[in-house]
Design a protein around this motif. Structure first.
Motif, PDB file in Angstrom:
ATOM      1  N   GLU A 163      10.375  10.367  -1.164  1.00 49.38           N
ATOM      2  CA  GLU A 163      10.586  10.333   0.283  1.00 49.38           C
ATOM      3  C   GLU A 163       9.415   9.655   0.987  1.00 49.38           C
ATOM      4  OE1 GLU A 163      11.132  14.317   1.563  1.00 49.38           O
ATOM      5  OE2 GLU A 163      13.009  14.624   0.469  1.00 49.38           O
ATOM      6  N   GLU A 164       8.201  10.003   0.545  1.00 42.68           N
ATOM      7  CA  GLU A 164       7.000   9.457   1.196  1.00 42.68           C
ATOM      8  C   GLU A 164       6.923   7.951   1.016  1.00 42.68           C
ATOM      9  OE1 GLU A 164       6.467  13.732   0.220  1.00 42.68           O
ATOM     10  OE2 GLU A 164       7.114  11.967  -0.917  1.00 42.68           O
ATOM     11  N   ALA A 165       7.202   7.482  -0.209  1.00 41.09           N
ATOM     12  CA  ALA A 165       7.116   6.052  -0.478  1.00 41.09           C
ATOM     13  C   ALA A 165       8.172   5.276   0.303  1.00 41.09           C
ATOM     14  CB  ALA A 165       7.265   5.793  -1.974  1.00 41.09           C
ATOM     15  N   LEU A 166       9.398   5.791   0.348  1.00 43.56           N
ATOM     16  CA  LEU A 166      10.456   5.098   1.081  1.00 43.56           C
ATOM     17  C   LEU A 166      10.131   5.012   2.564  1.00 43.56           C
ATOM     18  CD1 LEU A 166      13.702   6.480  -0.608  1.00 43.56           C
ATOM     19  CD2 LEU A 166      12.740   4.187  -0.800  1.00 43.56           C
ATOM     20  N   ARG A 167       9.539   6.072   3.096  1.00 41.45           N
ATOM     21  CA  ARG A 167       9.158   6.063   4.504  1.00 41.45           C
ATOM     22  C   ARG A 167       8.070   5.023   4.763  1.00 41.45           C
ATOM     23  NH1 ARG A 167       7.890  10.972   4.749  1.00 41.45           N
ATOM     24  NH2 ARG A 167      10.017  11.701   5.147  1.00 41.45           N
ATOM     25  N   GLU A 168       7.089   4.961   3.865  1.00 43.60           N
ATOM     26  CA  GLU A 168       5.991   4.005   4.040  1.00 43.60           C
ATOM     27  C   GLU A 168       6.472   2.573   3.853  1.00 43.60           C
ATOM     28  OE1 GLU A 168       2.609   5.047   1.638  1.00 43.60           O
ATOM     29  OE2 GLU A 168       2.737   7.163   2.199  1.00 43.60           O
ATOM     30  N   ILE A 169       7.395   2.369   2.919  1.00 42.50           N
ATOM     31  CA  ILE A 169       7.949   1.027   2.702  1.00 42.50           C
ATOM     32  C   ILE A 169       8.697   0.560   3.951  1.00 42.50           C
ATOM     33  CG2 ILE A 169       9.723  -0.250   1.443  1.00 42.50           C
ATOM     34  CD1 ILE A 169       8.949   1.410  -1.035  1.00 42.50           C
ATOM     35  N   ALA A 170       9.529   1.423   4.489  1.00 43.88           N
ATOM     36  CA  ALA A 170      10.304   1.057   5.675  1.00 43.88           C
ATOM     37  C   ALA A 170       9.400   0.796   6.866  1.00 43.88           C
ATOM     38  CB  ALA A 170      11.307   2.170   5.998  1.00 43.88           C
ATOM     39  N   ASP A 171       8.420   1.680   7.079  1.00 44.51           N
ATOM     40  CA  ASP A 171       7.496   1.494   8.199  1.00 44.51           C
ATOM     41  C   ASP A 171       6.717   0.186   8.044  1.00 44.51           C
ATOM     42  OD1 ASP A 171       8.326   3.884   9.231  1.00 44.51           O
ATOM     43  OD2 ASP A 171       6.552   5.022   8.607  1.00 44.51           O
ATOM     44  N   GLY A 172       6.243  -0.070   6.817  1.00 45.63           N
ATOM     45  CA  GLY A 172       5.482  -1.292   6.582  1.00 45.63           C
ATOM     46  C   GLY A 172       6.321  -2.539   6.781  1.00 45.63           C
ATOM     47  N   THR A 173       7.575  -2.486   6.333  1.00 45.59           N
ATOM     48  CA  THR A 173       8.480  -3.628   6.493  1.00 45.59           C
ATOM     49  C   THR A 173       8.744  -3.916   7.966  1.00 45.59           C
ATOM     50  OG1 THR A 173       9.556  -3.163   4.377  1.00 45.59           O
ATOM     51  CG2 THR A 173      10.770  -4.509   5.953  1.00 45.59           C
ATOM     52  N   ALA A 187       0.789  -1.238   0.000  1.00 45.02           N
ATOM     53  CA  ALA A 187       0.000   0.000   0.000  1.00 45.02           C
ATOM     54  C   ALA A 187       0.817   1.283   0.000  1.00 45.02           C
ATOM     55  CB  ALA A 187      -0.931  -0.001   1.214  1.00 45.02           C
ATOM     56  N   TYR A 188       2.112   1.197  -0.319  1.00 43.21           N
ATOM     57  CA  TYR A 188       2.919   2.420  -0.210  1.00 43.21           C
ATOM     58  C   TYR A 188       2.664   3.377  -1.378  1.00 43.21           C
ATOM     59  CZ  TYR A 188       6.090   0.045  -3.472  1.00 43.21           C
ATOM     60  OH  TYR A 188       6.625  -0.611  -4.546  1.00 43.21           O
ATOM     61  N   SER A 189       2.374   4.589  -1.066  1.00 40.32           N
ATOM     62  CA  SER A 189       2.275   5.730  -1.972  1.00 40.32           C
ATOM     63  C   SER A 189       1.955   5.382  -3.421  1.00 40.32           C
ATOM     64  CB  SER A 189       3.588   6.530  -1.935  1.00 40.32           C
ATOM     65  OG  SER A 189       3.427   7.761  -2.610  1.00 40.32           O
ATOM     66  N   PRO A 190       0.733   4.921  -3.692  1.00 39.35           N
ATOM     67  CA  PRO A 190       0.380   4.645  -5.093  1.00 39.35           C
ATOM     68  C   PRO A 190       0.490   5.882  -5.970  1.00 39.35           C
ATOM     69  CG  PRO A 190      -1.579   4.658  -3.689  1.00 39.35           C
ATOM     70  CD  PRO A 190      -0.386   4.670  -2.776  1.00 39.35           C
ATOM     71  N   GLU A 191       0.310   7.057  -5.351  1.00 38.84           N
ATOM     72  CA  GLU A 191       0.430   8.298  -6.120  1.00 38.84           C
ATOM     73  C   GLU A 191       1.833   8.487  -6.677  1.00 38.84           C
ATOM     74  OE1 GLU A 191      -3.019   8.379  -3.585  1.00 38.84           O
ATOM     75  OE2 GLU A 191      -0.901   8.135  -3.065  1.00 38.84           O
ATOM     76  N   ALA A 192       2.847   8.005  -5.962  1.00 41.57           N
ATOM     77  CA  ALA A 192       4.223   8.166  -6.435  1.00 41.57           C
ATOM     78  C   ALA A 192       4.408   7.490  -7.790  1.00 41.57           C
ATOM     79  CB  ALA A 192       5.198   7.582  -5.416  1.00 41.57           C
ATOM     80  N   VAL A 193       3.942   6.258  -7.896  1.00 40.57           N
ATOM     81  CA  VAL A 193       4.086   5.512  -9.156  1.00 40.57           C
ATOM     82  C   VAL A 193       3.179   6.100 -10.231  1.00 40.57           C
ATOM     83  CG1 VAL A 193       3.925   3.253 -10.248  1.00 40.57           C
ATOM     84  CG2 VAL A 193       4.679   3.433  -7.864  1.00 40.57           C
ATOM     85  N   ALA A 194       1.954   6.460  -9.847  1.00 39.21           N
ATOM     86  CA  ALA A 194       1.013   7.024 -10.815  1.00 39.21           C
ATOM     87  C   ALA A 194       1.538   8.337 -11.389  1.00 39.21           C
ATOM     88  CB  ALA A 194      -0.347   7.241 -10.153  1.00 39.21           C
TER      89      ALA A 194
END
Length: 353
Positions: A307-317, A104-111
């Motif tokens: 930055e937002e996606a990397l933060r969400e990926i790390a938190d989720g991991t 669920a990390y930052s779908p807007e980043a990829v879009a």
């Protein structure tokens, strides 16, 4: 316990270290060891002493690798990405290895990056940039198309696909989609219409791929489907390289059937992406052939890289690791234990061709 992180880059270290400090109890005693090398059968020994490994999109977790990890004492695989086509989930379930991803990390980043690729390819801003730096202000060869009123086909309407549709709706585009399960948001908020894949390809001026790589979607863009595309249409892929049969798109570009191609992913990227090869000869002939086309735009799998996606990926991991350590039911587990494997859960459902 020890967590072995493979394919680790400086930004992985930064965000995972920060997430551990904020998400885990300081008494948890988690020792993180970072390895720049990707995980493969040759690098499994680096996981010795680790209870869990953390991997990325191009790490190889086939049956032999998982069996070797299990023999080394590894009991959890943490994917710091959404895709998991590189993991043999059936073998993981048989061995009782916990597997979880971060869907669920930052779908807007990829879009947003998909839109950037589309616009760059369409308007030739990358070519204009290089020209102007050499004092060339000639506009010949930079003619694009106005997006307003054009038909955009979205293949896969999970979180990223819908986020992409939201942006294209703002441009005033007509939206078509193909997916097994329909999104109410896509239909009701963005006036999107679901059609068959053939209809989407025949009508769309631009096609963007936003679906996972499965047995059903591998090489979904092939000689047959490319022949059904609207002549001169442009194709964007920010999902997985294996969705596209590279030889087929090269042929479609040479025949002028395909008007342009923008790739952030490539089916053979594992041997090249995420590292500097500027001082070496790259022996992937198909990848190098793609770089010779003026109407092909290639990036190195960076759509997620905010930055937002990397933060969400790390938190989720780290949250997935915490669930594993405390034996809690993990929301994003792909394999929770030997008896359960939630293979049906997808960020975007498997599209059947």
């Amino acid at each position: 316990m020890q967590l072995a992180v493979f394919s680790a880059k400086p930004y992985d270290k930064k965000y995972l270290t920060s997430a551990r400090a904020t998400e885990l109890d300081s008494s948890a005693g988690i020792d993180i060891v970072y390895h720049e090398f990707p995980l493969s059968l040759d690098t499994v020994p680096l996981a010795a002493g680790a209870t869990a490994v953390c991997v990325f999109v191009n790490d190889d977790l086939n049956a032999r690798v998982l069996e070797s990890l299990h023999q080394a004492g590894v009991r959890a695989v943490l994917l710091r990405c959404a895709g998991y086509n590189n993991v043999d989930l059936e073998t993981a379930a048989r061995l009782g290895i916990f597997v979880a991803n971060v869907p669920a990390y930052s779908p807007e980043a990829v879009a947003e990056f998909a839109v950037a690729l589309l616009q760059t390819l369409n308007r030739g801003t990358h070519r204009a940039y290089n020209r102007v730096r050499e004092g060339n202000f000639n506009l010949d060869g930079l003619l694009g198309r106005t997006l307003y009123g054009k038909t955009v086909g979205v293949v896969g309407t999970g979180r990223i696909g819908v986020a992409f549709a939201r942006i294209m709706h703002g441009f005033g585009c007509r939206l078509l989609a193909y997916d097994v399960f329909e999104s109410d948001e896509f239909k009701e908020k963005y006036d999107g219409l679901y059609v068959g894949l053939d209809d989407l390809l025949q009508q769309s001026d631009f096609v963007s791929l936003h679906c996972p790589l499965t047995d059903h979607t591998r090489h979904m863009v092939n000689e047959t489907t490319l022949s059904r595309m609207k002549p001169g249409a442009m194709l964007v892929n920010t999902s997985r390289g294996g969705l596209i049969e590279t030889r087929a798109v090269i042929a479609a570009l040479k025949s002028r059937r395909l008007g342009g191609l923008a790739l952030d992913v490539y089916e053979g990227e594992g041997a090249v992406f995420y590292n500097d090869h500027s001082g070496h000869i790259i022996d992937d002939d198909e990848l190098m052939r793609l770089t010779t086309f003026h109407n092909v735009l290639l990036c190195g799998h960076q759509a997620f890289f905010t930055e937002e996606a990397l933060r969400e990926i790390a938190d989720g991991t780290i949250n997935n690791l915490s669930d594993f350590l405390h034996q809690r039911k993990c929301k994003y587990a792909l394999v929770q234990d030997q008896a359960s494997s939630s293979l049906a859960r997808r960020d975007s459902v498997p599209i059947r061709i």
